[in-house]
Enzyme design. Structure first.
Site, PDB file in Angstrom:
ATOM      1  N   HIS A 134      60.121  34.074  63.306  1.00 52.64           N
ATOM      2  CA  HIS A 134      59.410  34.887  63.852  1.00 52.64           C
ATOM      3  C   HIS A 134      59.147  36.200  63.297  1.00 52.64           C
ATOM      4  CE1 HIS A 134      57.902  37.518  67.414  1.00 52.64           C
ATOM      5  NE2 HIS A 134      57.680  36.484  68.544  1.00 52.64           N
ATOM      6  N   ASP A 211      68.835  34.788  66.070  1.00 50.08           N
ATOM      7  CA  ASP A 211      67.651  35.381  67.282  1.00 50.08           C
ATOM      8  C   ASP A 211      67.720  34.284  68.038  1.00 50.08           C
ATOM      9  OD1 ASP A 211      65.193  34.850  69.014  1.00 50.08           O
ATOM     10  OD2 ASP A 211      63.760  35.241  66.604  1.00 50.08           O
ATOM     11  N   GLN A 214      64.494  31.721  71.904  1.00 46.53           N
ATOM     12  CA  GLN A 214      64.236  30.581  72.609  1.00 46.53           C
ATOM     13  C   GLN A 214      65.449  29.372  73.116  1.00 46.53           C
ATOM     14  OE1 GLN A 214      61.665  29.377  73.016  1.00 46.53           O
ATOM     15  NE2 GLN A 214      60.722  31.122  72.028  1.00 46.53           N
ATOM     16  N   LYS A 237      62.523  35.996  78.840  1.00 48.11           N
ATOM     17  CA  LYS A 237      62.014  33.993  78.185  1.00 48.11           C
ATOM     18  C   LYS A 237      64.219  33.476  79.416  1.00 48.11           C
ATOM     19  CE  LYS A 237      60.610  34.782  74.285  1.00 48.11           C
ATOM     20  NZ  LYS A 237      59.175  34.308  74.213  1.00 48.11           N
ATOM     21  N   CYS A 375      53.204  33.907  66.030  1.00 48.61           N
ATOM     22  CA  CYS A 375      54.279  35.366  65.538  1.00 48.61           C
ATOM     23  C   CYS A 375      55.180  34.435  64.537  1.00 48.61           C
ATOM     24  CB  CYS A 375      55.054  35.642  65.910  1.00 48.61           C
ATOM     25  SG  CYS A 375      54.078  37.299  67.312  1.00 48.61           S
TER      26      CYS A 375
END
Length: 417
Positions: A134, A211, A214, A237, A375
């Site tokens: 991202h 990261d 998700q 999220k 992104c």
């Protein structure tokens, strides 16, 4: 909601889950039922998270870590309890959990603090990221390299979207200072072998940053098992509110970093001649924190903990496979990412049709998806694309949602062809 940690495969009911999300009962465009398949962008919020935020403002609103009155004490206790609950959820120590505005700020915090620590002394050194990152895990490291003199290197992906681990092993050498990688790609839905990447980083003395924006909602996360120095994610999220995120650090790592921002709450002593800074995590939480965000995120974590992880994984894998099956039946479709395993995300393009046209026609039928570059412009460029459609699922997504998506998609295709 069934009380306690008792919602297993045997008694899981997606219809019962949906009753806890008031927004899922609304309609759009003059009465069309909403089918929400933009969950990779943000998930909806259960009523108890909404209530927790409202109740805080109605009964306990005060600033934290200051003020010797009852409300201040109560607000501080709620805020620090939220830190403890979130830390427990991911297998971290509470003093290693920093509340931020989200994944983006968490990565910027790490990159900025590390740049201050290293200074312009990293000529000949490099930062390694992956080709599927991202923008939030690309741009901060570009700025880091500009400040320090390091170079940016990129681990390529295979044509199926999976990470080229052979190249990763060759690239992560003694001159690498940071390895930053996404756990689950927000475009491809691919799950990366992050524990292996972190082990590579550790073997050469590099800092590892994962990261988890998700991954956090789909998989049980244990940051100690992953072996990372930093794991970051966003509350919105994870069925929590927007504007709150988490930077989870390995014990002792934060002690070595200078502050990211300065101001109230993060200091030890201040004189006009010199300031000394407090210990982590407060050293990295300058000013009034997002109190209701932290409290709402902790409530979302408690809500999720009422489900067995097996129930979540089984339901989401089944619904994701139904989504992929619908797409495989569409003539001219290309699904981005691996052939089978997708973590709740299916991005696709259809021959001779623009992604934005597909998204607009789906929206007119009540189906919310995401279109654009997500992104991840370098990733899409690698695939010869400028945009794609992304449908993504959540714990509340039903087979009926997928059927509605299928019908709307075929209707859109008939119009566009």
């Amino acid at each position: 909601m069934i009380a306690g940690n008792t919602i297993t495969l045997a008694n899981f009911s997606v219809e019962t889950v949906r009753q806890e999300f008031p927004i899922l009962r609304r309609t759009v465009h003059g009465g069309t039922p909403l089918v929400y398949l933009d969950n990779a962008a943000t998930v909806q919020k259960p009523q108890r998270v909404i209530d927790a935020i409202t109740n805080f403002y109605a009964t306990s609103n005060a600033n934290v870590h200051r003020g010797g009155h009852a409300l201040g004490t109560e607000a501080t206790a709620l805020f620090e309890a939220a830190r403890t609950d979130v830390a427990s959820f991911i297998g971290a120590a509470p003093d290693g959990v920093v509340f931020t505005r989200g994944t983006t700020e968490s990565i910027n915090l790490v990159a900025s603090a590390l740049a201050s620590k290293f200074g312009a002394n990293l000529s000949g050194k490099s930062v390694v990221i992956t080709e599927m990152e991202h923008h939030a895990n690309i741009v901060p490291w570009q700025v880091f390299c500009e400040k320090t003199g390091a170079s940016l290197r990129v681990i390529p992906i295979h044509n199926d979207g999976t990470l080229d681990m052979h190249s990763a092993c060759e690239m992560v050498t003694e001159n690498v200072v940071v390895v930053a990688a996404v756990h689950v790609s927000n475009t491809l839905g691919v799950t990366n072998p992050v524990a292996e990447l972190c082990a590579l980083a550790q073997s050469v003395g590099a800092v590892s940053v994962i990261d988890g924006a998700q991954a956090i909602v789909h998989y049980p996360i244990d940051v100690s098992a992953i072996g990372c120095d930093f794991y970051v994610f966003s509350g919105h999220k994870l069925y929590g509110p927007t504007g709150i995120g988490v930077l989870a650090a390995r014990p002792g790592v934060l002690d070595e970093l200078p502050p990211y921002q300065t101001g109230g709450a993060m200091i030890d002593t201040v004189t006009f001649e010199r300031t000394t800074y407090g210990a982590p995590p407060l050293r990295f939480e300058a000013g009034t924190p997002n109190l209701d965000g932290a409290i709402g995120l902790a409530e979302a974590v408690r809500w999720l903990q009422a489900f067995s992880r097996d129930a979540i994984v089984e339901h989401e894998e089944r619904i994701t496979e139904e989504l992929l099956s619908v797409l495989r039946d569409v003539p001219g479709v290309t699904i981005l990412g691996p052939g089978r395993k997708h973590a709740g995300i299916a991005s696709f393009v259809i021959d001779s049709m623009h992604a934005h046209d597909i998204g607009t026609l789906l929206d007119e039928q009540g189906v919310a998806v995401r279109t654009g570059h997500h992104c991840t412009m370098p990733l899409l460029r690698r695939m010869g694309l400028s945009s794609a459609v992304r449908a993504s699922i959540a714990l509340y997504t039903t087979s009926a949602d997928i059927e509605a998506f299928a019908g709307a998609l075929h209707s859109a295709i008939r119009i566009l062809r």
